[in-house]
Design a protein around this motif. Structure first.
Motif, PDB file in Angstrom:
ATOM      1  N   GLY A 109      52.640 -30.317  -2.951  1.00 12.02           N
ATOM      2  CA  GLY A 109      52.180 -29.130  -2.247  1.00 12.02           C
ATOM      3  C   GLY A 109      53.294 -28.146  -1.987  1.00 12.02           C
ATOM      4  N   PRO A 110      52.916 -26.950  -1.587  1.00  8.46           N
ATOM      5  CA  PRO A 110      53.891 -25.861  -1.442  1.00  8.46           C
ATOM      6  C   PRO A 110      54.878 -26.032  -0.300  1.00  8.46           C
ATOM      7  N   PHE A 111      54.533 -26.770   0.742  1.00  6.38           N
ATOM      8  CA  PHE A 111      55.427 -26.893   1.890  1.00  6.38           C
ATOM      9  C   PHE A 111      56.664 -27.733   1.591  1.00  6.38           C
ATOM     10  N   PHE A 112      56.559 -28.668   0.666  1.00  3.25           N
ATOM     11  CA  PHE A 112      57.668 -29.586   0.369  1.00  3.25           C
ATOM     12  C   PHE A 112      58.353 -29.294  -0.958  1.00  3.25           C
ATOM     13  N   ARG A 113      57.883 -28.287  -1.680  1.00  6.49           N
ATOM     14  CA  ARG A 113      58.381 -28.022  -3.030  1.00  6.49           C
ATOM     15  C   ARG A 113      59.907 -27.973  -3.109  1.00  6.49           C
ATOM     16  N   LYS A 114      60.565 -27.327  -2.160  1.00 11.62           N
ATOM     17  CA  LYS A 114      62.023 -27.166  -2.212  1.00 11.62           C
ATOM     18  C   LYS A 114      62.766 -28.089  -1.259  1.00 11.62           C
ATOM     19  N   LYS A 115      62.051 -29.018  -0.621  1.00 10.49           N
ATOM     20  CA  LYS A 115      62.687 -29.939   0.319  1.00 10.49           C
ATOM     21  C   LYS A 115      63.063 -31.238  -0.394  1.00 10.49           C
ATOM     22  N   ASP A 116      64.208 -31.803  -0.023  1.00  9.93           N
ATOM     23  CA  ASP A 116      64.644 -33.052  -0.646  1.00  9.93           C
ATOM     24  C   ASP A 116      65.095 -34.046   0.422  1.00  9.93           C
ATOM     25  N   ALA A 117      66.315 -33.912   0.924  1.00 11.43           N
ATOM     26  CA  ALA A 117      66.847 -34.867   1.897  1.00 11.43           C
ATOM     27  C   ALA A 117      65.950 -34.920   3.132  1.00 11.43           C
ATOM     28  N   GLY A 118      65.513 -36.132   3.481  1.00 16.73           N
ATOM     29  CA  GLY A 118      64.676 -36.334   4.651  1.00 16.73           C
ATOM     30  C   GLY A 118      63.207 -36.035   4.450  1.00 16.73           C
ATOM     31  N   ALA A 119      62.809 -35.620   3.252  1.00 17.07           N
ATOM     32  CA  ALA A 119      61.416 -35.235   3.005  1.00 17.07           C
ATOM     33  C   ALA A 119      60.616 -36.313   2.279  1.00 17.07           C
ATOM     34  N   TRP A 120      61.270 -37.260   1.637  1.00  9.25           N
ATOM     35  CA  TRP A 120      60.584 -38.277   0.857  1.00  9.25           C
ATOM     36  C   TRP A 120      59.969 -39.321   1.788  1.00  9.25           C
TER      37      TRP A 120
END
Length: 150
Positions: free
Chosen positions: A24-35
């Motif tokens: 989804g669009p909210f997590f597209r550019k998130k990495d560290a701490g998002a998985w």
């Protein structure tokens, strides 16, 4: 009442653990701490173990091994959600990821609805990398698994 989720932390010798990235669009550019571990919400009258197995299948497209599950307990995420997890030893081909989808209005206030995968990527990683990528509360599941494996 807090929302509840249940999931499976899949692991293999090494050890390595399987983590997934929310779609989804909210997590597209998130990495560290998002998985996350493959998990999903369940109803109060539902068996958490059964929910964990179901959610793993929905988010990855593969049934997890359901024998010899290792209880990893519960954590409370910053958003208040309670997550219960089990670990299972097994294999998973990250290139074979087939997640279910959810639908939201996107872009916001556009009146258009779009479907996105609940999970857009999966990754096998060592515990140190998992600690960097996972939602901070879920790091406890990796630590608890390592304790139980000795």
């Amino acid at each position: 009442m807090s929302k509840r989720s249940a999931g499976i932390l899949l692991y293999r010798p090494g050890p390595q653990v399987l983590v997934v990235h929310p779609g989804g669009p909210f997590f597209r550019k998130k990495d560290a701490g998002a998985w996350s571990i493959p998990k999903g919400e369940y109803e109060p009258d539902e068996d958490p173990r059964a929910a964990a197995l179901r959610e793993f299948a929905e988010e990855t497209g593969t049934r997890p091994p359901d024998a010899n599950l290792i209880e990893l307990g519960e954590v409370k995420q910053r958003n208040g959600k309670l997550v219960t997890a089990w670990a299972a030893e097994g294999e998973f081909d990250v290139d074979a990821l087939r997640s279910n989808h959810f639908e939201i209005e996107w872009p916001p206030r556009s009146g258009r609805r779009q479907a996105f995968p609940e999970v857009d990527r999966a990754l096998w990683c060592d515990p140190e990398t998992a600690r960097e990528k996972l939602n901070p509360a879920q790091v406890a599941f990796v630590d608890r698994l390592l304790e139980r494996l000795g």
